[in-house]
Structures are given as structure tokens and as C-alpha cells.
Scaffold this motif. Structure first.
Motif, PDB file in Angstrom:
ATOM      1  N   GLY A   1      49.087  36.117  45.712  1.00 11.19           N
ATOM      2  CA  GLY A   1      50.358  35.570  46.164  1.00 11.19           C
ATOM      3  C   GLY A   1      50.241  34.146  46.667  1.00 11.19           C
ATOM      4  N   ARG A   2      49.198  33.878  47.446  1.00  8.03           N
ATOM      5  CA  ARG A   2      49.012  32.526  47.989  1.00  8.03           C
ATOM      6  C   ARG A   2      48.759  31.508  46.885  1.00  8.03           C
ATOM      7  N   HIS A   3      48.018  31.899  45.845  1.00  9.59           N
ATOM      8  CA  HIS A   3      47.708  30.971  44.768  1.00  9.59           C
ATOM      9  C   HIS A   3      48.894  30.761  43.829  1.00  9.59           C
ATOM     10  N   LEU A   4      49.829  31.693  43.831  1.00  8.76           N
ATOM     11  CA  LEU A   4      51.012  31.531  42.986  1.00  8.76           C
ATOM     12  C   LEU A   4      52.039  30.614  43.632  1.00  8.76           C
ATOM     13  N   GLU A   5      52.039  30.553  44.964  1.00  5.80           N
ATOM     14  CA  GLU A   5      53.007  29.716  45.685  1.00  5.80           C
ATOM     15  C   GLU A   5      52.871  28.247  45.300  1.00  5.80           C
ATOM     16  N   GLY A   6      53.980  27.667  44.871  1.00 10.06           N
ATOM     17  CA  GLY A   6      53.989  26.258  44.532  1.00 10.06           C
ATOM     18  C   GLY A   6      53.331  25.922  43.208  1.00 10.06           C
ATOM     19  N   TRP A   7      52.826  26.937  42.492  1.00 10.33           N
ATOM     20  CA  TRP A   7      52.183  26.669  41.200  1.00 10.33           C
ATOM     21  C   TRP A   7      52.897  27.341  40.042  1.00 10.33           C
ATOM     22  N   LEU A   8      53.232  28.607  40.167  1.00 10.96           N
ATOM     23  CA  LEU A   8      53.797  29.352  39.052  1.00 10.96           C
ATOM     24  C   LEU A   8      55.210  28.853  38.732  1.00 10.96           C
ATOM     25  N   PRO A   9      55.412  28.343  37.529  1.00 12.70           N
ATOM     26  CA  PRO A   9      56.755  27.877  37.139  1.00 12.70           C
ATOM     27  C   PRO A   9      57.778  29.016  37.198  1.00 12.70           C
ATOM     28  N   ASP A  10      59.015  28.674  37.500  1.00 20.21           N
ATOM     29  CA  ASP A  10      60.057  29.685  37.679  1.00 20.21           C
ATOM     30  C   ASP A  10      60.379  30.452  36.408  1.00 20.21           C
ATOM     31  N   ASP A  11      60.165  29.830  35.251  1.00 15.04           N
ATOM     32  CA  ASP A  11      60.591  30.454  33.996  1.00 15.04           C
ATOM     33  C   ASP A  11      59.501  31.276  33.321  1.00 15.04           C
ATOM     34  N   ILE A  12      58.374  31.507  34.003  1.00 16.97           N
ATOM     35  CA  ILE A  12      57.275  32.251  33.378  1.00 16.97           C
ATOM     36  C   ILE A  12      57.659  33.719  33.208  1.00 16.97           C
ATOM     37  N   ARG A  13      57.562  34.180  31.976  1.00 18.38           N
ATOM     38  CA  ARG A  13      57.898  35.573  31.667  1.00 18.38           C
ATOM     39  C   ARG A  13      56.685  36.485  31.802  1.00 18.38           C
ATOM     40  N   LEU A  14      55.520  35.990  31.358  1.00 22.56           N
ATOM     41  CA  LEU A  14      54.291  36.781  31.412  1.00 22.56           C
ATOM     42  C   LEU A  14      53.216  36.024  32.179  1.00 22.56           C
ATOM     43  N   LEU A  15      52.593  36.692  33.117  1.00 22.51           N
ATOM     44  CA  LEU A  15      51.467  36.115  33.855  1.00 22.51           C
ATOM     45  C   LEU A  15      50.247  37.004  33.658  1.00 22.51           C
ATOM     46  N   PHE A  16      49.236  36.454  32.986  1.00 18.21           N
ATOM     47  CA  PHE A  16      47.975  37.169  32.808  1.00 18.21           C
ATOM     48  C   PHE A  16      47.043  36.784  33.949  1.00 18.21           C
ATOM     49  N   VAL A  17      46.487  37.785  34.614  1.00 16.99           N
ATOM     50  CA  VAL A  17      45.526  37.553  35.682  1.00 16.99           C
ATOM     51  C   VAL A  17      44.167  38.071  35.218  1.00 16.99           C
ATOM     52  N   GLU A  18      43.240  37.157  34.998  1.00 18.56           N
ATOM     53  CA  GLU A  18      41.884  37.532  34.588  1.00 18.56           C
ATOM     54  C   GLU A  18      41.059  37.752  35.855  1.00 18.56           C
ATOM     55  N   ASN A  19      40.871  39.002  36.211  1.00 23.26           N
ATOM     56  CA  ASN A  19      40.181  39.352  37.447  1.00 23.26           C
ATOM     57  C   ASN A  19      38.689  39.007  37.353  1.00 23.26           C
ATOM     58  N   VAL A  20      38.018  39.038  38.475  1.00 20.57           N
ATOM     59  CA  VAL A  20      36.566  38.800  38.515  1.00 20.57           C
ATOM     60  C   VAL A  20      35.866  39.840  37.644  1.00 20.57           C
ATOM     61  N   GLY A  21      34.847  39.400  36.902  1.00 24.39           N
ATOM     62  CA  GLY A  21      34.116  40.315  36.027  1.00 24.39           C
ATOM     63  C   GLY A  21      33.382  41.384  36.821  1.00 24.39           C
ATOM     64  N   ASN A  22      33.965  42.568  36.881  1.00 22.90           N
ATOM     65  CA  ASN A  22      33.429  43.646  37.724  1.00 22.90           C
ATOM     66  C   ASN A  22      34.326  44.862  37.517  1.00 22.90           C
ATOM     67  N   LEU A  23      33.746  46.021  37.299  1.00 25.37           N
ATOM     68  CA  LEU A  23      34.556  47.224  37.105  1.00 25.37           C
ATOM     69  C   LEU A  23      34.564  48.135  38.332  1.00 25.37           C
ATOM     70  N   VAL A  24      33.992  47.654  39.437  1.00 21.33           N
ATOM     71  CA  VAL A  24      33.941  48.486  40.645  1.00 21.33           C
ATOM     72  C   VAL A  24      35.000  48.037  41.651  1.00 21.33           C
ATOM     73  N   CYS A  25      34.764  46.920  42.323  1.00 23.58           N
ATOM     74  CA  CYS A  25      35.679  46.460  43.382  1.00 23.58           C
ATOM     75  C   CYS A  25      37.113  46.228  42.913  1.00 23.58           C
ATOM     76  N   PRO A  26      37.342  45.511  41.801  1.00 19.67           N
ATOM     77  CA  PRO A  26      38.724  45.227  41.407  1.00 19.67           C
ATOM     78  C   PRO A  26      39.554  46.472  41.120  1.00 19.67           C
ATOM     79  N   ALA A  27      38.893  47.570  40.770  1.00 18.25           N
ATOM     80  CA  ALA A  27      39.632  48.781  40.399  1.00 18.25           C
ATOM     81  C   ALA A  27      40.454  49.338  41.549  1.00 18.25           C
ATOM     82  N   SER A  28      40.046  49.074  42.782  1.00 17.34           N
ATOM     83  CA  SER A  28      40.721  49.649  43.947  1.00 17.34           C
ATOM     84  C   SER A  28      41.894  48.812  44.446  1.00 17.34           C
ATOM     85  N   TYR A  29      42.050  47.594  43.914  1.00 19.46           N
ATOM     86  CA  TYR A  29      43.049  46.684  44.461  1.00 19.46           C
ATOM     87  C   TYR A  29      44.206  46.443  43.497  1.00 19.46           C
ATOM     88  N   ASP A  30      45.376  46.917  43.887  1.00 19.08           N
ATOM     89  CA  ASP A  30      46.608  46.637  43.168  1.00 19.08           C
ATOM     90  C   ASP A  30      46.983  45.191  43.461  1.00 19.08           C
TER      91      ASP A  30
END
Length: 254
Positions: A102-131
Motif C-alpha cells: 500500500g505504501r509503495h502504491l501511494e503516489g505511484w500507481l496511475p489512476d487508470d491501471i486496470r491490472l497490477l501484477f505484483v512479483e513477490n520475493v522469490g520464496n514459496l514459504v514466507c509469502p504464502a502466509s501474507y495476503d
């Protein structure tokens, strides 16, 4: 009398609340978020670059945020697509959290963006628990990682709305057993769709974009079985029911 507080549960509960709010805010502005999870070296950056290029050609308003512990290599690579791209350096943290996003999107993400792809850190353990407030969670695995990957990382694959197999152009060379992999995916996440891709050969490039666009248009989302399983947690104010994934994520697949 001292009471022991489960800090991990408290952190996840706070993250879930933040993700719920972020999801509502992004949905209200018409932005669909796709959270990409994989091991390092799975080829998700190569595939994402192809999807971003195709989205631009189709006139789809798209952006990408990529996270790494260090370097801006992936952002530089993805920026070649000509779409808005931002690099997030986690300073050693092995995953993104909803508040960070959320903090990184503030002031950066254009208003008209329909799709936002988030490439998470390469890891199948920690990222799995965080929505992260995503509408679609995609887990990728390359043919070089072995057919038992879903069984070794059941939380990551069990919470996926979509699974993508990458580097299929070398499947024969590494003796990848596609049937065994699909069976293992089905064991931890029955009914989830699996896409077969090769960014190098262009095989399946566009299939992910098609699926994501369909979701953005209000199409159905696979509901992971694990996201509907309820677990009891003890918190400071007593015992309450909490889903393995966020309640909002579970609802998105209903």
C-alpha cells in the motif's frame, strides 16, 4: 498473571485487516491485483515481461511492482515493456506485506491501471502466509524444480487461484513428469487450473493475461480448498475463528 501473545498470529491478523482495506480501495478504482509467487529462478520475470508486452499491444492498462532483497535488475527488465514498473527492495525481508504494498502504491500507481501484477520475493514459504489484497494469487513452478514441489510447499500451492508451469521447452531434457505434477497439484488444491508455458518459445504467453483479464471482467475465480478451512487461534481477547487465507480472499473465489 502474564499472558503469552502469539506474535505471528497478531502480525498476520493485522496484515489481513490491511489487505482487506487495500483490496476494497483498489477494487473501487477498478484495479485487479495479481500476486505472483514462486521459487527463485522459476522464470516468472521472463513470463511476466511477455505478458506485459502483450497487454500493452492489446491496449490493456497494466502496471507491475516487483520485489527483491537487493538489486533493481527485474524492474529494469520489466520496464522494457513500456508499462509503469516499480522496484521494491525489502532490505532482507523474505516477503511483501499488505502495508508495504500500500505504501509503495501511494503516489505511484496511475489512476487508470486496470491490472497490477505484483512479483513477490522469490520464496514459496514466507509469502504464502501474507495476503496482499490481491484478487488473484498465482503460483509458478518451473519444470526443473521437480514434480513433488506442490507436496513440499502445500500452503503456497494450496492457496493458489491459478498454477503456472514454466520452462516447458526443456521438460523433456529434465525428464519432467507432467502427469505426476498435475496429480500432486490436485492433491493439495483440487480443481485449480494449471497453465503450461514457455517464455522462451512463446508457448502459453498470453494465457495468463487472458485469465487475469477475465477475472477483472468479473469472471469466476477458483476457490482454494485451504482458503475455506477454519483454524482456531487464541488471541488476547479470547479464541476466535480465523481462515488460513484472509476472509476477503476466500470471498473473492466464492
Amino acid at each position: 498473571m502474564c499472558r503469552v501473545v502469539d506474535l505471528q498470529q497478531a502480525v498476520l491478523a493485522k496484515n489481513d485487516a490491511t489487505a482487506h482495506t487495500l483490496r476494497a480501495e483498489l477494487s473501487a478504482r477498478g484495479t485487479t491485483v495479481v500476486n505472483l509467487l514462486s521459487s527463485p529462478g522459476s522464470g516468472k520475470t521472463a513470463l511476466l515481461e511477455g505478458e506485459l508486452l502483450l497487454a500493452r499491444q492489446r491496449g490493456v492498462s497494466v502496471a507491475a511492482l516487483t520485489a527483491d532483497l537487493a538489486t533493481e535488475n527485474d524492474a529494469v527488465r520489466l520496464a522494457r515493456s513500456g508499462v509503469p514498473v516499480k522496484q521494491v527492495l525489502t532490505d532482507g525481508l523474505c516477503h511483501l506485506e499488505a502495508g508495504m504494498l500500500g505504501r509503495h502504491l501511494e503516489g505511484w500507481l496511475p489512476d487508470d491501471i486496470r491490472l497490477l501484477f505484483v512479483e513477490n520475493v522469490g520464496n514459496l514459504v514466507c509469502p504464502a502466509s501474507y495476503d496482499l489484497g490481491e484478487s488473484l494469487r498465482v503460483v509458478l513452478a518451473s519444470v526443473t524444480e521437480g514434480e513433488d514441489k506442490p507436496l513440499k510447499y502445500p500452503t503456497a500451492f494450496g492457496l493458489a487461484h491459478l498454477v503456472v508451469v514454466t520452462k516447458t521447452d526443456i521438460a523433456e531434457a529434465v525428464e519432467f513428469d507432467e502427469a505426476a505434477f498435475l496429480a500432486n497439484v490436485a492433491q493439495v488444491n483440487p480443481g485449480v487450473e494449471v497453465l503450461l508455458t514457455s517464455a522462451r518459445r512463446g508457448v502459453g504467453v498470453g494465457a495468463l493475461l487472458d485469465r487475469v483479464t477475465a477475472v477483472a471482467d468479473g469472471g469466476p475465480v477458483h476457490a482454494p480448498v485451504m482458503a475455506r478451512q477454519e483454524h482456531l487461534h487464541d488471541h488476547e481477547h479470547g479464541t476466535h475463528t480465523h481462515t488460513a487465507a484472509s476472509g476477503a480472499m476466500a470471498q473473492s473465489g466464492s
